[in-house]
Write an enzyme that holds these catalytic residues in place. Structure first.
Site, PDB file in Angstrom:
ATOM      1  N   LYS A 152      -7.544 -72.657 -16.462  1.00  0.00           N
ATOM      2  CA  LYS A 152      -7.353 -72.427 -17.874  1.00  0.00           C
ATOM      3  C   LYS A 152      -6.895 -70.988 -18.155  1.00  0.00           C
ATOM      4  O   LYS A 152      -6.359 -70.698 -19.220  1.00  0.00           O
ATOM      5  CB  LYS A 152      -8.700 -72.616 -18.607  1.00  0.00           C
ATOM      6  CG  LYS A 152      -9.409 -73.901 -18.307  1.00  0.00           C
ATOM      7  CD  LYS A 152     -10.689 -74.000 -19.174  1.00  0.00           C
ATOM      8  CE  LYS A 152     -11.531 -75.196 -18.835  1.00  0.00           C
ATOM      9  NZ  LYS A 152     -12.368 -74.988 -17.601  1.00  0.00           N
ATOM     10  N   GLY A 153      -7.156 -70.095 -17.222  1.00  0.00           N
ATOM     11  CA  GLY A 153      -7.021 -68.659 -17.494  1.00  0.00           C
ATOM     12  C   GLY A 153      -5.656 -68.199 -17.954  1.00  0.00           C
ATOM     13  O   GLY A 153      -5.543 -67.258 -18.737  1.00  0.00           O
ATOM     14  N   ASP A 192      -6.028 -62.982  -6.906  1.00  0.00           N
ATOM     15  CA  ASP A 192      -7.096 -62.300  -6.164  1.00  0.00           C
ATOM     16  C   ASP A 192      -6.833 -62.418  -4.662  1.00  0.00           C
ATOM     17  O   ASP A 192      -6.092 -61.637  -4.091  1.00  0.00           O
ATOM     18  CB  ASP A 192      -8.447 -62.936  -6.493  1.00  0.00           C
ATOM     19  CG  ASP A 192      -9.095 -62.300  -7.699  1.00  0.00           C
ATOM     20  OD1 ASP A 192      -8.827 -61.119  -7.966  1.00  0.00           O
ATOM     21  OD2 ASP A 192      -9.863 -62.975  -8.365  1.00  0.00           O
ATOM     22  N   PHE A 228     -14.901 -56.769 -12.034  1.00  0.00           N
ATOM     23  CA  PHE A 228     -14.933 -58.062 -12.717  1.00  0.00           C
ATOM     24  C   PHE A 228     -14.402 -57.875 -14.128  1.00  0.00           C
ATOM     25  O   PHE A 228     -14.967 -57.126 -14.924  1.00  0.00           O
ATOM     26  CB  PHE A 228     -16.366 -58.611 -12.764  1.00  0.00           C
ATOM     27  CG  PHE A 228     -16.404 -60.080 -13.063  1.00  0.00           C
ATOM     28  CD1 PHE A 228     -16.514 -61.002 -12.043  1.00  0.00           C
ATOM     29  CD2 PHE A 228     -16.305 -60.535 -14.374  1.00  0.00           C
ATOM     30  CE1 PHE A 228     -16.518 -62.379 -12.315  1.00  0.00           C
ATOM     31  CE2 PHE A 228     -16.307 -61.897 -14.651  1.00  0.00           C
ATOM     32  CZ  PHE A 228     -16.416 -62.821 -13.626  1.00  0.00           C
ATOM     33  N   ASP A 264     -12.456 -65.289 -17.793  1.00  0.00           N
ATOM     34  CA  ASP A 264     -13.796 -65.648 -18.257  1.00  0.00           C
ATOM     35  C   ASP A 264     -14.916 -65.137 -17.363  1.00  0.00           C
ATOM     36  O   ASP A 264     -14.701 -64.762 -16.203  1.00  0.00           O
ATOM     37  CB  ASP A 264     -13.926 -67.173 -18.339  1.00  0.00           C
ATOM     38  CG  ASP A 264     -14.056 -67.812 -16.950  1.00  0.00           C
ATOM     39  OD1 ASP A 264     -13.178 -67.562 -16.095  1.00  0.00           O
ATOM     40  OD2 ASP A 264     -15.050 -68.530 -16.714  1.00  0.00           O
ATOM     41  N   ARG A 312     -12.962 -65.573 -22.853  1.00  0.00           N
ATOM     42  CA  ARG A 312     -11.513 -65.804 -22.708  1.00  0.00           C
ATOM     43  C   ARG A 312     -10.746 -65.372 -23.954  1.00  0.00           C
ATOM     44  O   ARG A 312      -9.586 -64.977 -23.880  1.00  0.00           O
ATOM     45  CB  ARG A 312     -11.236 -67.300 -22.458  1.00  0.00           C
ATOM     46  CG  ARG A 312     -11.710 -67.813 -21.110  1.00  0.00           C
ATOM     47  CD  ARG A 312     -11.104 -69.181 -20.855  1.00  0.00           C
ATOM     48  NE  ARG A 312     -11.792 -69.947 -19.839  1.00  0.00           N
ATOM     49  CZ  ARG A 312     -11.547 -69.886 -18.537  1.00  0.00           C
ATOM     50  NH1 ARG A 312     -10.629 -69.062 -18.084  1.00  0.00           N
ATOM     51  NH2 ARG A 312     -12.214 -70.644 -17.692  1.00  0.00           N
ATOM     52  N   GLU A 317       0.369 -66.942 -13.729  1.00  0.00           N
ATOM     53  CA  GLU A 317      -1.067 -66.791 -13.464  1.00  0.00           C
ATOM     54  C   GLU A 317      -1.649 -65.666 -14.316  1.00  0.00           C
ATOM     55  O   GLU A 317      -0.944 -64.718 -14.663  1.00  0.00           O
ATOM     56  CB  GLU A 317      -1.293 -66.451 -11.982  1.00  0.00           C
ATOM     57  CG  GLU A 317      -1.473 -67.660 -11.091  1.00  0.00           C
ATOM     58  CD  GLU A 317      -2.815 -68.365 -11.284  1.00  0.00           C
ATOM     59  OE1 GLU A 317      -3.472 -68.146 -12.320  1.00  0.00           O
ATOM     60  OE2 GLU A 317      -3.195 -69.125 -10.389  1.00  0.00           O
ATOM     61  N   ASP A 318      -2.929 -65.778 -14.615  1.00  0.00           N
ATOM     62  CA  ASP A 318      -3.601 -64.662 -15.285  1.00  0.00           C
ATOM     63  C   ASP A 318      -3.997 -63.596 -14.271  1.00  0.00           C
ATOM     64  O   ASP A 318      -3.924 -62.404 -14.543  1.00  0.00           O
ATOM     65  CB  ASP A 318      -4.829 -65.132 -16.076  1.00  0.00           C
ATOM     66  CG  ASP A 318      -5.799 -65.936 -15.246  1.00  0.00           C
ATOM     67  OD1 ASP A 318      -5.382 -66.525 -14.226  1.00  0.00           O
ATOM     68  OD2 ASP A 318      -6.988 -65.984 -15.599  1.00  0.00           O
TER      69      ASP A 318
HETATM   70  C1  PRP Z   1      -8.379 -67.769 -11.266  1.00  0.00           C
HETATM   71  C2  PRP Z   1      -6.920 -67.500 -11.578  1.00  0.00           C
HETATM   72  C3  PRP Z   1      -6.208 -68.062 -10.390  1.00  0.00           C
HETATM   73  C4  PRP Z   1      -7.190 -67.907  -9.273  1.00  0.00           C
HETATM   74  C5  PRP Z   1      -6.809 -66.739  -8.445  1.00  0.00           C
HETATM   75  O1  PRP Z   1      -8.720 -69.037 -11.713  1.00  0.00           O
HETATM   76  O2  PRP Z   1      -6.516 -68.117 -12.774  1.00  0.00           O
HETATM   77  O3  PRP Z   1      -5.845 -69.416 -10.570  1.00  0.00           O
HETATM   78  O4  PRP Z   1      -8.488 -67.672  -9.858  1.00  0.00           O
HETATM   79  O5  PRP Z   1      -7.694 -66.566  -7.378  1.00  0.00           O
HETATM   80  P1  PRP Z   1      -7.207 -66.464  -5.874  1.00  0.00           P
HETATM   81  O6  PRP Z   1      -6.053 -65.533  -5.816  1.00  0.00           O
HETATM   82  O7  PRP Z   1      -8.434 -65.916  -5.167  1.00  0.00           O
HETATM   83  O8  PRP Z   1      -6.851 -67.835  -5.388  1.00  0.00           O
HETATM   84  P2  PRP Z   1     -10.238 -69.514 -11.855  1.00  0.00           P
HETATM   85  O9  PRP Z   1     -10.621 -70.244 -10.610  1.00  0.00           O
HETATM   86  O10 PRP Z   1     -11.100 -68.373 -12.260  1.00  0.00           O
HETATM   87  O11 PRP Z   1     -10.156 -70.609 -13.012  1.00  0.00           O
HETATM   88  P3  PRP Z   1      -9.834 -70.412 -14.568  1.00  0.00           P
HETATM   89  O12 PRP Z   1      -8.386 -70.023 -14.670  1.00  0.00           O
HETATM   90  O13 PRP Z   1     -10.088 -71.741 -15.181  1.00  0.00           O
HETATM   91  O14 PRP Z   1     -10.760 -69.332 -15.099  1.00  0.00           O
END
Ligand code: PRP
Length: 187
Positions: free
Chosen positions: A43-44, A104, A153, A160, A166, A100-101
């Protein structure tokens, strides 16, 4: 067992708006004369995708997908990702940009890039609001990035903590107590 609080603002609403406008300008120049399909990862990325789309001057289509990530606690392969909600429409022959938001470890973006590349788009690019490089475990192709951030964080503008924050107009650093940090690691 205290709940985390926002320790400081990392990027104000004005800083986000300005940087998103700059990146949108770069993208509009690059894709001039072509259509672009933005693909958001739920969702991010929703807040960033809509802010970016509104600044683009090329014709834009949007679609969304959702993923589930697994971390094998028993030492198995890390970063397993699967599609939980697929795209509504084909991307064959389209100019696609994965939005992407935050990136990581890179596992999500790497998986989605490979997945989308296999669906015969005309072109495929990646764009992220935040790039938390200290957490990177696998290399990913990032074409556009608004901000590189340290290993803190962060919440707001789509990001979120336990599904909250969010809707903040800014991005803030969450001061995590020990219990909250454990919860983050466990989630
Ligand atoms: C976050 C973000 C990416 C992912 C990145 O999503 O939106 O999709 O983590 O992480 P990575 O580089 O370690 O793979 P999240 O799982 O927090 O879900 P959300 O968008 O619903 O908050």
């Amino acid at each position: 067992m205290s709940e985390p609080v926002i320790e400081r603002v990392l990027f104000t609403e004005e800083q986000l708006d300005q940087r998103i406008r700059e990146v949108a300008c770069e993208i509009s120049t690059k894709y001039a004369g072509r259509e672009l399909k933005l693909i958001g990862v739920l969702k991010g990325s929703v807040f960033f995708l809509t802010a970016l789309a509104r600044e683009l001057t090329v014709p834009v289509k949007i679609d969304f997908l959702a993923v589930s990530s697994f971390v094998n606690q028993k030492g198995g392969a890390p970063g397993m990702v699967r599609i939980a909600k697929d795209l509504d429409e084909s991307i064959e022959g389209e100019n696609v940009m994965l939005v992407e938001d935050i990136v990581d470890t890179g596992f999500t973006t790497r998986y989605l890039h490979q997945h989308l590349a296999g669906r015969s788009p005309n072109s495929l690019a990646t764009c992220t609001l935040l790039d938390r490089t200290p957490r990177r475990l696998v290399q990913v192709p990032l074409d556009y990035r608004c901000f590189e951030i340290p290993d803190r964080f962060v919440v707001g503008f789509g990001l979120d903590y336990k599904q909250l924050y969010r809707n903040l107009k800014y991005i803030g650093v969450l001061e995590m107590g020990l219990s909250a940090r454990d919860q983050e690691r466990a989630s």
